[in-house]
Design an enzyme around this catalytic site. Structure first.
Site, mmCIF file in Angstrom:
data_model
loop_
_atom_site.group_PDB
_atom_site.id
_atom_site.type_symbol
_atom_site.label_atom_id
_atom_site.label_comp_id
_atom_site.label_asym_id
_atom_site.label_seq_id
_atom_site.Cartn_x
_atom_site.Cartn_y
_atom_site.Cartn_z
ATOM 1 N N HIS A 1 1.281 5.472 0.198
ATOM 2 C CA HIS A 1 2.114 4.396 0.683
ATOM 3 C C HIS A 1 1.899 4.292 2.285
ATOM 4 O O HIS A 1 1.771 3.348 2.665
ATOM 5 C CB HIS A 1 3.570 4.699 0.452
ATOM 6 C CG HIS A 1 4.418 3.780 1.037
ATOM 7 N ND1 HIS A 1 5.352 3.994 1.927
ATOM 8 C CD2 HIS A 1 4.876 2.315 0.451
ATOM 9 C CE1 HIS A 1 6.096 2.930 2.268
ATOM 10 N NE2 HIS A 1 5.692 2.019 1.544
ATOM 11 N N GLU B 1 12.743 3.014 5.892
ATOM 12 C CA GLU B 1 12.483 2.677 4.765
ATOM 13 C C GLU B 1 12.942 3.703 3.582
ATOM 14 O O GLU B 1 13.731 3.278 2.659
ATOM 15 C CB GLU B 1 11.051 2.419 4.137
ATOM 16 C CG GLU B 1 10.986 1.536 3.128
ATOM 17 C CD GLU B 1 9.407 1.290 2.670
ATOM 18 O OE1 GLU B 1 9.071 0.517 1.633
ATOM 19 O OE2 GLU B 1 8.478 1.502 3.607
ATOM 20 N N GLU C 1 -1.319 2.435 3.035
ATOM 21 C CA GLU C 1 -1.232 1.173 2.777
ATOM 22 C C GLU C 1 -0.552 0.247 4.149
ATOM 23 O O GLU C 1 -1.231 -0.503 4.771
ATOM 24 C CB GLU C 1 -0.337 0.836 1.682
ATOM 25 C CG GLU C 1 -0.270 -0.589 1.458
ATOM 26 C CD GLU C 1 1.505 -0.553 1.224
ATOM 27 O OE1 GLU C 1 1.988 -1.487 1.936
ATOM 28 O OE2 GLU C 1 2.114 -0.057 0.304
ATOM 29 N N HIS C 2 0.322 1.235 4.714
ATOM 30 C CA HIS C 2 0.971 0.627 5.907
ATOM 31 C C HIS C 2 -0.027 0.886 7.155
ATOM 32 O O HIS C 2 0.041 -0.144 7.819
ATOM 33 C CB HIS C 2 2.323 1.528 6.206
ATOM 34 C CG HIS C 2 3.489 1.127 5.574
ATOM 35 N ND1 HIS C 2 4.577 0.796 6.551
ATOM 36 C CD2 HIS C 2 3.710 0.946 4.281
ATOM 37 C CE1 HIS C 2 5.499 0.401 5.559
ATOM 38 N NE2 HIS C 2 5.033 0.586 4.273
#
Length: 430
Positions: free
Chosen positions: A47, A127, A50-51
């Site tokens: 993840h 997040e 991806e960021h």
């Protein structure tokens, strides 16, 4: 015209579907690597990667990536799931070469600068904090953790604050080098696109991408089930009751999807009518079935106030018992119509269609024609669905709840209220 598929010399698969009347194109790169491919000390890395993909390359700064696509009115984004990571864009047809170049640049030349990494780690910490403060997010995380205990399939995609903060730029590069190879990647475009032109554009930008990923195949997942409860001072309780589902490839996958619609796929579904409309036990209830490459999970999610919690799960369990006894033909017909309409509507969206094609190629090695899917749905019978219900709901349940859960039915009582595997008359092969 249908889906056209080509394979480059390095093993990269390229697919397109021309959609008449469109003037735009949805395109992207889907990689068969996600949160499940992380090692124990890499929780959350897929993840984070991806960021970081949009935070600068050797050719472009983060601002230049954003401004170049927006200068032509396009958009670019990425997503991480349990088993895949995708990088995608939507542009007018004349700007496809730019989008291909941007995606290829991200995949091959991202720098993961330490300053950008530190900023993005802090974004993900926010997040994670926001997810922790959202009970319906928490309950799904705890549900999968309980269903697949101590396995990567059950871990949160976001990672933990400790793991996310521990990652370095060098680790991100190593993860990408290990997990991203042409043999695990699909490039798809849907909309106003010509196959041969698109293949040439992809080949010019990604034809030299490394042929093979080095990462090992994910460890086979083992559904275990169990009980999780977190008492919080909230206005309502979030509850999920689940069971072992079916993998994408097995015979009962589509039957499981249809069964989830019959039980909780809309306002006419059994659970909505019985639990919400007739009894008023909750304000939200629905069923879902998630398939993975080697397993699956079937679940019912409900949200209710503290006063109705004690009655809620027994009523749901009773409806699951009834499904094993009888499914009505009209229910099957309605669920089939819902599924068919969903397929047709998604095909009218270039983005949805590109994602669907990529998923089919990654899972099955070929695009699945709509007609073939409809044939599989047409072959379903009420007898088969009733039999499937008995087998699904006789597996060890997973119960997860967050909120004022003191009056929630005991786990042992839930097990006792569900179908027993020893009482099933026969079992169909999956």
């Amino acid at each position: 015209m249908g889906v056209e598929v080509s394979r480059l010399s390095n093993g990269l698969t390229v697919a397109t579907e021309t959609l008449p009347s469109m003037e735009s194109v949805a395109l992207g790169v889907w990689v068969k690597s996600g949160a499940r491919n992380e090692r124990d000390d890499e929780h959350g890395m897929a993840h984070l990667l991806e960021h970081m993909a949009f935070k600068g390359t050797a050719r472009r700064s983060a601002f230049e990536i954003a401004s170049e696509i927006e200068n032509v009115g396009g958009e670019i984004n990425a997503a991480t799931s349990v088993e895949t990571t995708s990088f995608y864009a939507r542009v007018l047809s004349g700007d496809v070469p730019l989008a291909v170049d941007l995606l290829a640049d991200i995949l091959q030349n991202s720098t993961f600068e330490p300053e950008e990494l530190e900023r993005e780690q802090n974004v993900i910490l926010q997040e994670i904090g926001a997810a922790h403060d959202t009970p319906d997010d928490v309950v799904f995380d705890r549900f999968t953790e309980t269903a697949f205990r101590h396995q990567t399939l059950g871990r949160s995609i976001l990672g933990t604050p400790e793991t996310v903060l521990s990652f370095s730029s060098a680790q991100l590069h190593r993860f990408m080098q290990r997990e991203y190879g042409a043999d695990r990647m699909i490039v798809v475009a849907a909309g106003d696109v010509k196959h041969d032109d698109f293949v040439r554009q992809v080949e010019s930008r990604l034809g030299g991408f490394r042929p093979h990923a080095q990462g090992a195949v994910s460890q086979y997942a083992q559904y275990v089930g169990g009980d999780f409860r977190e008492d919080r001072d909230l206005m309502d309780a979030q509850v999920i009751l689940g069971f072992e589902g079916r993998a994408y490839h097995v015979r009962d996958f589509y039957a499981s999807q249809v069964l989830s619609m019959i039980l909780g796929g809309g306002m006419s579904s059994r659970l909505f009518q019985e639990v919400r409309e007739k009894r008023g036990l909750c304000y939200s209830v629905y069923a879902f079935h998630w398939g993975f490459s080697d397993t699956g999970i079937f679940g019912i999610h409900a949200a209710t106030g503290q006063n109705n919690l004690a009655e809620l799960v027994p009523v749901i369990a009773d409806e699951l018992q009834k499904a094993g006894d009888r499914i009505l033909q009209e229910e099957l017909d309605r669920a089939r119509a819902q599924y068919r309409a969903g397929l047709i509507m998604s095909a009218e969206s270039p983005s949805s269609r590109a994602s669907q094609i990529a998923r089919q190629l990654l899972l099955f090695g070929r695009p699945i024609p709509k007609e073939e899917l409809m044939e599989r749905l047409s072959a379903l019978t009420v007898e088969r669905l009733s039999d499937l219900s008995g087998r699904l709901f006789s597996t060890r349940p997973t119960l997860a709840a967050v909120g004022p859960v003191g009056s929630l039915t005991s786990y042992e009582s839930v097990v006792g209220a569900l179908p027993s595997s020893t009482s099933l008359p026969h079992r169909l092969a999956v």
